[in-house]
Design an enzyme around this catalytic site. Structure first.
Site, mmCIF file in Angstrom:
data_model
loop_
_atom_site.group_PDB
_atom_site.id
_atom_site.type_symbol
_atom_site.label_atom_id
_atom_site.label_comp_id
_atom_site.label_asym_id
_atom_site.label_seq_id
_atom_site.Cartn_x
_atom_site.Cartn_y
_atom_site.Cartn_z
ATOM 1 N N HIS A 183 36.026 45.498 41.208
ATOM 2 C CA HIS A 183 35.084 44.705 40.398
ATOM 3 C C HIS A 183 33.656 44.811 40.922
ATOM 4 C CE1 HIS A 183 38.477 43.125 38.294
ATOM 5 N NE2 HIS A 183 38.941 42.466 39.343
ATOM 6 N N CYS A 184 33.460 45.522 42.030
ATOM 7 C CA CYS A 184 32.125 45.615 42.601
ATOM 8 C C CYS A 184 31.468 46.922 42.175
ATOM 9 C CB CYS A 184 32.200 45.541 44.126
ATOM 10 S SG CYS A 184 30.577 45.443 44.892
#
Length: 353
Positions: free
Chosen positions: A142-143
């Site tokens: 998710h980064c």
């Protein structure tokens, strides 16, 4: 590119399995406020040791990614934001972290995540050298370069791929097979317009992050319904993994093997059995093997106490089926006494120190 310690050669006597005790997050029980088993990675290694698959001196010790390593992908502005405890609290979803002095947050939360990130980058090179590699941590999908979230503070998948593209000859195409229950919006945003990276993502369509913009980067989108079970899931994974690799033969596969698809996971919302997860990993490794494509596996999400055992069982299954092995990994010797001699003479070498 800068000279990175993460790309020093691992000794041939090691398994291409990357881990460090620094992966595990422990501080005064605060980690229990997250639905995350923050010692999961160490438990996986302990199970593998109990089964005599590995020993401490035969795995590759992960090193922490430095700022210079992280800047290969991340903006300086983003890394500076992590110096604010409340930002880290938001990203990791552990609210009390906001009230801790940042030096504590750096040491107790971010250093483990940076070490896992270093592990993914190291495992990228190992996979190309040995045909496969597993980082027992990582998979922070998710980064992206300038934004964290969903427990992911560093973009380790993006980093591993960019390191390979910049530093390893002959690696110019990568395929990400993201089978965590959540959409991998971080690497999707990072590689949005990069035709060298093919993304397949199978996820529960109704849960976090629901990132419509990032979805445009997915070449093969498999959107799953609540409560999807083994038969349908495995059939879809098989069809789409084969399809993806037939469409484009990459130089490396990054396999994000999240176990939050497990039945009963509070966040994943799918209903896959432990056997289903083991079978899924087998399907992906078989597809890579049959095409002779190096594969790097990261463990990503998985939020239940029984998760570590399943990951270990899956690795043992891959080994039992000959999909991963040290011989193949090291072009090693058939002669056990020579193997033993090598092992004895390289007791501490996997530390690369």
């Amino acid at each position: 590119p800068h000279r990175s310690e993460l790309y020093e050669d691992a000794p041939p006597a090691c398994w291409p399995i990357v881990y460090s005790p620094d992966y595990n997050i422990t501080f005064m029980g605060l980690e229990k406020l997250h639905p995350f088993d923050a010692g999961k990675w160490g438990k996986v290694i302990n199970f593998l040791k109990e089964e005599k698959l590995i020993a401490d001196d035969l795995i590759v010790q992960a090193r922490e990614a430095t700022d210079e390593d992280l800047l290969v992908v991340h903006t300086r502005r983003y890394l500076n934001k992590l110096k604010w405890s409340f930002v880290v609290a938001t990203i990791t979803e552990i609210p009390p972290v906001a009230f801790l002095p940042n030096f504590v947050v750096q040491r107790k939360v971010l250093k483990p995540l940076r070490t896992q990130t270093g592990g993914t980058i190291m495992a990228g090179k190992l996979a190309v050298d040995r045909g496969w590699a597993i980082n027992v941590g990582g998979g922070f999908h998710h980064c992206s370069s300038d934004k964290g979230g969903g427990f992911c503070a560093y973009a380790d998948i993006t980093l591993a791929i960019k390191f390979l593209f910049e530093r390893v000859q002959g690696v110019s195409k990568a395929t990400i097979i993201d089978l965590d229950a959540h959409q991998g919006n971080g690497h999707e945003r990072d590689f949005m317009d990069d035709h060298r990276v093919y993304i397949m993502d199978a996820y529960n369509r109704y849960i976090y992050p629901g990132d419509g913009f990032a979805k445009r980067a997915i070449k093969r989108k498999v959107e799953l319904e609540w409560g999807t079970e083994d038969t349908e899931y495995l059939q879809k994974v098989h069809t789409h993994v084969e399809g993806a690799l037939n469409e484009l033969k990459p130089d490396i596969i990054i396999y994000n093997a999240g176990t939050d698809i497990l039945d009963g996971d509070p966040l994943g919302g799918l209903a896959i059995s432990p056997q289903g997860i083991i079978k899924r990993d087998e399907v992906v490794f078989k597809a890579a093997r049959s095409r002779r494509i190096p594969i790097l596996m990261v463990t990503s999400g998985g939020y239940q106490k029984r998760t570590a055992r399943i990951i270990a069982d899956s690795i043992l299954n891959l080994h039992n089926l000959g999909l991963i092995d040290k011989e193949l990994a090291t072009s090693g010797t058939e002669n056990p006494t020579v193997e033993q001699m090598i092992r004895d003479s390289t007791k501490d070498l996997c530390n690369l120190s």
